[in-house]
Each structure stands twice: as C-alpha cells, then as structure tokens.
Scaffold this active site. Structure first.
Site, PDB file in Angstrom:
ATOM      1  N   CYS A 197       1.221  -1.376   0.438  1.00  0.00           N
ATOM      2  CA  CYS A 197      -0.258  -0.379  -0.310  1.00  0.00           C
ATOM      3  C   CYS A 197       1.195   1.215   0.021  1.00  0.00           C
ATOM      4  O   CYS A 197       1.747   1.819   1.066  1.00  0.00           O
ATOM      5  CB  CYS A 197      -1.312   0.087   1.401  1.00  0.00           C
ATOM      6  SG  CYS A 197      -2.019   1.484   1.336  1.00  0.00           S
ATOM      7  N   CYS A 253      -0.159   4.332   1.758  1.00  0.00           N
ATOM      8  CA  CYS A 253      -0.173   3.964   3.614  1.00  0.00           C
ATOM      9  C   CYS A 253       1.443   4.077   4.065  1.00  0.00           C
ATOM     10  O   CYS A 253       1.403   4.997   5.214  1.00  0.00           O
ATOM     11  CB  CYS A 253      -0.665   2.313   4.327  1.00  0.00           C
ATOM     12  SG  CYS A 253      -1.648   2.035   3.529  1.00  0.00           S
ATOM     13  N   ASP A 254       2.770   4.261   2.967  1.00  0.00           N
ATOM     14  CA  ASP A 254       3.919   3.902   3.655  1.00  0.00           C
ATOM     15  C   ASP A 254       4.685   5.406   2.211  1.00  0.00           C
ATOM     16  O   ASP A 254       5.596   5.167   3.325  1.00  0.00           O
ATOM     17  CB  ASP A 254       4.532   2.558   3.471  1.00  0.00           C
ATOM     18  CG  ASP A 254       3.516   1.754   4.219  1.00  0.00           C
ATOM     19  OD1 ASP A 254       3.000   1.998   5.203  1.00  0.00           O
ATOM     20  OD2 ASP A 254       3.474   0.329   4.208  1.00  0.00           O
TER      21      ASP A 254
END
Length: 319
Positions: free
Chosen positions: A136, A139-140
């Site tokens: 993801c 997300c990161d």
C-alpha cells in the site's frame, strides 16, 4: 461442539471490525469479534502510521490496532482467537463455524479484509513484509521521501500506486515483464515523470535486506545474464493484487465484479442481517480510517435493524 449465542458476531479484528464492535457494545448489544490472527492484517503489518486522525506523530499499525481492540473490549466486546471455516446465513440466527465452536448471532458482520494472497511471490517478500515491503503506497509512501523504491507489477493498482510514490521518492524503479498497452494513458503519464525508471522485460529475482529492513533488490532482465542489483529502501508489490478474504462465505452473499462483497449505503449485503465492512468490499480506498467509518455505519444500521427502529439513532451516550 459448543454453541455460543450473541447479538452481533463480527468476523475480523481489524479497524473495521473493532470500530463496529465498539459501537454495538456501547449500544448494549452482546458482541463478539472472531479474529484469526491479530498480527497478520493489513493494519497490523503496517510499520508506521502517521495519518490517522487524532494520532499525533508516528506509531506502528500494530499499536493502533491494539488500542482499537482494547477500547472495544473495555466496552464489553468479547474477543476470541478463532479460524472461521464456514458460515450459514440462511436462517434468522446466523451461524459461524470455528474449531472452537459455533457462534450464532442475530446480526453477522464480515470484516476479514483484503489480504487474500496465494502467498509471497518473491524471495525475501515475507521476511521483509512491514520492514520495507509493502502492498500500500498510500499507507507507506510518505516514509520514503527522497529515497529510492521499487514497484513490481503492471496492473492498474501498480500504476496508480507508482504514480503516488513519485510525490515522495527520489526514484521509482518500475519493474514489469511486459510493456504497458498502447492505450494505457495512465502508464504513459507514469513513464513521462522524471523520477521514474522503467525496467521493462524484467522480473524481480529477490528482495534483500538486513535487520534494519530492505536494502535492495535483484532484477533479472530477459536478455541479460546475471541479475543486477538496485539499491532501494522500499519495495511495493502488486503482482497478485489485494483479494478480499471471502473463502469462508462461498456463494452465500452477492459479490461485485471485482470480487468485493456487494453492499448498500448502510453496509448491508444481499442477505438481511449480514453486513460487510472494510477492505472486504474491495474499494480503492484501503485506509484504516475508511474501514473504521464502515464499521460505524454498519453498527448504527445493526442497532436500527435489531431494535426495529425506523431511523438511525445518532449516538447511544449523550452524557
């Protein structure tokens, strides 16, 4: 085999399931979360979280999830480690089958997420998952500002995530065995960016690293001899794509064309008394805060359904 009765049975202990449980428990509905393994979900394996509302600074996804779970339990939710191998939604009381016994509920919530993969595709993928290997970019990605990363895959998810990473990474190494289609305008946009290097007709041979995480990858080009080494700190894998975990449900609920469980605005599935929340719906917005919102919506709908209300009760505690 023993049978355990509840008002609400939630399969899955991620942010969607924990939020739903928090709200249903506060509504005095006897609630249980059935969680296969709290350490393997999408949030649990996220190394750092820095964009969850109300959480300042950085914390691990595991720590955030622990806090969510503990809050639900404090309000009365029963939390059980259990592997669900089947359900029966044909009757008024929904049944969930596990080796620990059968759990029944007047309402059933499917919240098992979308980490359904056939296993790691590459050497080092499992070893460095959460320590440089991610599924993801949203997300990161921000953790790789001014660093080099690799993106593996040619599907639309890979292209979109690689485009997102160009906002942060100094270089995005895009590894694909086939070339993008001639009419793939999104891929064309990606390739036009100055901080993208396309490794075409190439395969990821291995992900390498140390105790600190990923340090590089080995890439095997079709017409080359030995694999070459690239120094990267992040590897984003989209080889198989995220798949909703629905094997336990079979054909008992309706699905969208993309494999996600089909729901309405209240998160209700095609079966009365059954809801689906979070990444199991396979929306493009795979974020903890979105999953939590799904859980809240479903909980309010469940309260209305079980108590035969015509309208949603805004909250259960105005003190």
């Amino acid at each position: 085999m023993e049978t355990y009765e509840f008002d609400v049975v939630i399969i899955g202990g991620g942010p969607a399931g924990c939020t739903c449980a928090l709200y249903t428990s506060r509504a005095n509905l006897k609630t249980v979360i059935l969680d296969k393994n709290p350490a393997v979900g999408a949030l649990a394996i996220t190394h750092k979280i820095a964009n969850y509302p109300g959480v300042s600074g950085e914390m691990s996804g595991e720590a955030l999830l622990d806090s969510m779970r503990n809050q639900a339990v404090e309000y009365g939710t029963a939390y059980k480690r259990a592997q669900v191998f089947g359900i029966d939604v044909s009757g008024e009381m929904k049944k969930v089958y596990t080796p620990e016994g059968t759990f029944t509920g007047r309402a059933l919530v499917l919240a098992t997420g979308a980490m359904g993969r056939s296993g790691a595709s590459f050497e080092g993928e499992s070893e460095f998952l959460g320590r440089g290997v991610s599924y993801c970019a949203t997300c990161d990605g921000a953790f790789y500002r001014d660093r080099e990363v690799a993106v593996v895959g040619l599907n639309p998810e890979a292209v979109e995530e690689a485009q997102f990473l160009t906002k942060f990474a100094s270089m995005v190494h895009w590894i694909t065995f086939k070339d993008p289609g001639k009419d793939d305008f999104h891929a064309e946009d990606l390739l036009s960016m100055s901080n993208v290097k396309h490794w075409r007709r190439s395969r990821l041979a291995a992900i390498e690293g140390n105790e600190g995480g990923v340090t590089g990858v080995k890439v095997k080009q079709k017409d080359a001899g030995e694999p070459l080494s690239l120094e990267v700190e992040g590897v984003f894998v989209y080889q198989n794509g995220s798949k909703p975990i629905t094997d336990f449900a079979g054909d008992q609920v309706e699905y969208n064309a993309d494999g996600g469980v089909k729901v309405d605005d209240a998160m209700s599935t095609s079966v009365p008394g059954v809801w689906a929340i979070g990444d199991i719906r396979n929306t493009p917005y795979k974020q903890a805060v979105v999953a939590a919102g799904d859980g809240c919506i479903a909980a309010m709908a469940i309260d209305r359904y079980l108590n035969h209300r015509k309208t949603v009760k805004p909250d259960w505690d105005h003190s």
